[in-house]
Motif scaffolding. Structure first.
Motif, PDB file in Angstrom:
ATOM      1  N   ASN A   1       0.844  -1.185   0.000  1.00 13.87           N
ATOM      2  CA  ASN A   1       0.000   0.000   0.000  1.00 13.87           C
ATOM      3  C   ASN A   1       0.889   1.248   0.000  1.00 13.87           C
ATOM      4  OD1 ASN A   1       1.010   0.112   2.593  1.00 13.87           O
ATOM      5  ND2 ASN A   1      -0.894  -0.489   3.583  1.00 13.87           N
ATOM      6  N   GLU A   2       0.299   2.398   0.228  1.00 17.21           N
ATOM      7  CA  GLU A   2       1.072   3.639   0.194  1.00 17.21           C
ATOM      8  C   GLU A   2       2.160   3.662   1.266  1.00 17.21           C
ATOM      9  OE1 GLU A   2       0.403   8.479   0.343  1.00 17.21           O
ATOM     10  OE2 GLU A   2      -1.327   7.156   0.128  1.00 17.21           O
ATOM     11  N   ALA A   3       1.857   3.114   2.432  1.00 16.03           N
ATOM     12  CA  ALA A   3       2.862   3.066   3.512  1.00 16.03           C
ATOM     13  C   ALA A   3       4.053   2.198   3.098  1.00 16.03           C
ATOM     14  CB  ALA A   3       2.237   2.546   4.798  1.00 16.03           C
ATOM     15  N   PHE A   4       3.772   1.056   2.445  1.00 18.86           N
ATOM     16  CA  PHE A   4       4.871   0.206   1.980  1.00 18.86           C
ATOM     17  C   PHE A   4       5.664   0.918   0.897  1.00 18.86           C
ATOM     18  CE2 PHE A   4       6.698  -2.778  -1.035  1.00 18.86           C
ATOM     19  CZ  PHE A   4       7.575  -3.441  -0.198  1.00 18.86           C
ATOM     20  N   ALA A   5       4.975   1.597  -0.012  1.00 16.36           N
ATOM     21  CA  ALA A   5       5.670   2.331  -1.079  1.00 16.36           C
ATOM     22  C   ALA A   5       6.612   3.378  -0.490  1.00 16.36           C
ATOM     23  CB  ALA A   5       4.662   2.981  -2.017  1.00 16.36           C
ATOM     24  N   ASP A   6       6.156   4.086   0.532  1.00 16.59           N
ATOM     25  CA  ASP A   6       7.012   5.077   1.192  1.00 16.59           C
ATOM     26  C   ASP A   6       8.213   4.411   1.851  1.00 16.59           C
ATOM     27  OD1 ASP A   6       5.247   7.068   0.421  1.00 16.59           O
ATOM     28  OD2 ASP A   6       4.234   7.160   2.381  1.00 16.59           O
ATOM     29  N   PHE A   7       7.974   3.270   2.512  1.00 17.47           N
ATOM     30  CA  PHE A   7       9.059   2.528   3.155  1.00 17.47           C
ATOM     31  C   PHE A   7      10.069   2.042   2.125  1.00 17.47           C
ATOM     32  CE2 PHE A   7      10.692  -1.710   4.267  1.00 17.47           C
ATOM     33  CZ  PHE A   7      11.474  -1.370   5.355  1.00 17.47           C
ATOM     34  N   ALA A   8       9.585   1.431   1.032  1.00 14.80           N
ATOM     35  CA  ALA A   8      10.480   0.902  -0.005  1.00 14.80           C
ATOM     36  C   ALA A   8      11.275   2.024  -0.652  1.00 14.80           C
ATOM     37  CB  ALA A   8       9.677   0.144  -1.060  1.00 14.80           C
ATOM     38  N   GLU A   9      10.633   3.158  -0.889  1.00 19.30           N
ATOM     39  CA  GLU A   9      11.350   4.296  -1.479  1.00 19.30           C
ATOM     40  C   GLU A   9      12.436   4.799  -0.538  1.00 19.30           C
ATOM     41  OE1 GLU A   9      10.493   8.777  -3.186  1.00 19.30           O
ATOM     42  OE2 GLU A   9       8.857   7.335  -3.079  1.00 19.30           O
ATOM     43  N   LYS A  10      12.133   4.824   0.753  1.00 21.95           N
ATOM     44  CA  LYS A  10      13.138   5.250   1.737  1.00 21.95           C
ATOM     45  C   LYS A  10      14.315   4.271   1.764  1.00 21.95           C
ATOM     46  CE  LYS A  10      13.472   5.281   6.620  1.00 21.95           C
ATOM     47  NZ  LYS A  10      13.237   3.987   7.091  1.00 21.95           N
ATOM     48  N   GLU A  11      14.018   2.986   1.724  1.00 17.46           N
ATOM     49  CA  GLU A  11      15.061   1.960   1.800  1.00 17.46           C
ATOM     50  C   GLU A  11      15.869   1.837   0.508  1.00 17.46           C
ATOM     51  OE1 GLU A  11      15.994   0.004   4.490  1.00 17.46           O
ATOM     52  OE2 GLU A  11      14.739   1.458   5.522  1.00 17.46           O
ATOM     53  N   LEU A  12      15.211   1.963  -0.628  1.00 20.76           N
ATOM     54  CA  LEU A  12      15.853   1.697  -1.917  1.00 20.76           C
ATOM     55  C   LEU A  12      16.006   2.926  -2.803  1.00 20.76           C
ATOM     56  CD1 LEU A  12      13.882  -1.567  -2.727  1.00 20.76           C
ATOM     57  CD2 LEU A  12      16.225  -1.403  -1.874  1.00 20.76           C
ATOM     58  N   GLY A  13      15.663   4.083  -2.299  1.00 21.33           N
ATOM     59  CA  GLY A  13      15.628   5.293  -3.113  1.00 21.33           C
ATOM     60  C   GLY A  13      16.895   5.595  -3.883  1.00 21.33           C
ATOM     61  N   ALA A  14      18.058   5.320  -3.313  1.00 20.86           N
ATOM     62  CA  ALA A  14      19.318   5.626  -3.981  1.00 20.86           C
ATOM     63  C   ALA A  14      19.790   4.475  -4.861  1.00 20.86           C
ATOM     64  CB  ALA A  14      20.389   5.960  -2.941  1.00 20.86           C
ATOM     65  N   SER A  15      19.033   3.392  -4.910  1.00 18.59           N
ATOM     66  CA  SER A  15      19.424   2.211  -5.674  1.00 18.59           C
ATOM     67  C   SER A  15      18.994   2.338  -7.133  1.00 18.59           C
ATOM     68  CB  SER A  15      18.764   0.958  -5.090  1.00 18.59           C
ATOM     69  OG  SER A  15      19.108   0.802  -3.747  1.00 18.59           O
ATOM     70  N   PHE A  16      19.664   1.599  -7.994  1.00 21.84           N
ATOM     71  CA  PHE A  16      19.266   1.520  -9.395  1.00 21.84           C
ATOM     72  C   PHE A  16      18.078   0.581  -9.507  1.00 21.84           C
ATOM     73  CE2 PHE A  16      19.210  -0.619 -13.448  1.00 21.84           C
ATOM     74  CZ  PHE A  16      19.210   0.450 -14.322  1.00 21.84           C
ATOM     75  N   ILE A  17      16.995   1.051 -10.099  1.00 27.98           N
ATOM     76  CA  ILE A  17      15.800   0.236 -10.277  1.00 27.98           C
ATOM     77  C   ILE A  17      15.363   0.333 -11.731  1.00 27.98           C
ATOM     78  CG2 ILE A  17      13.394  -0.124  -9.615  1.00 27.98           C
ATOM     79  CD1 ILE A  17      14.088   1.384  -6.986  1.00 27.98           C
TER      80      ILE A  17
END
Length: 85
Positions: free
Chosen positions: A59-75
């Motif tokens: 959900n939106e909370a998971f999306a925010d968490f994943a973006e925080k955790e992986l934001g600097a990663s290549f996706i």
């Protein structure tokens, strides 16, 4: 046992970066795996991930968490024009 393998590879090849990939349900699981591998080994050892035909996960909370955790990663997320995302 993914984390044990990632840790072993990290010890055997300390300069290597780990990449995660998956297709469809495997791509959804790759997102979770990427978060786990990154948290275990740190951002400097995590290269990023390629995912193909990923279903929407979380959900939106998971999306925010994943973006925080992986934001600097290549996706790289690959979808067809008729895929739902």
């Amino acid at each position: 046992n993914l984390l044990a393998c990632a840790y072993t590879l990290h010890n055997d090849y300390p300069k290597a970066r780990i990449w995660v990939t998956g297709h469809s349900l495997g791509a959804a699981q790759a997102v979770f795996a990427a978060i786990e591998v990154k948290s275990l080994l740190g951002i400097d050892k995590f290269g990023g991930f390629y995912i193909f035909g990923t279903p929407r996960i979380g959900n939106e909370a998971f999306a925010d968490f994943a973006e925080k955790e992986l934001g600097a990663s290549f996706i790289a997320r690959v979808v067809r024009d008729k895929d739902i995302f």
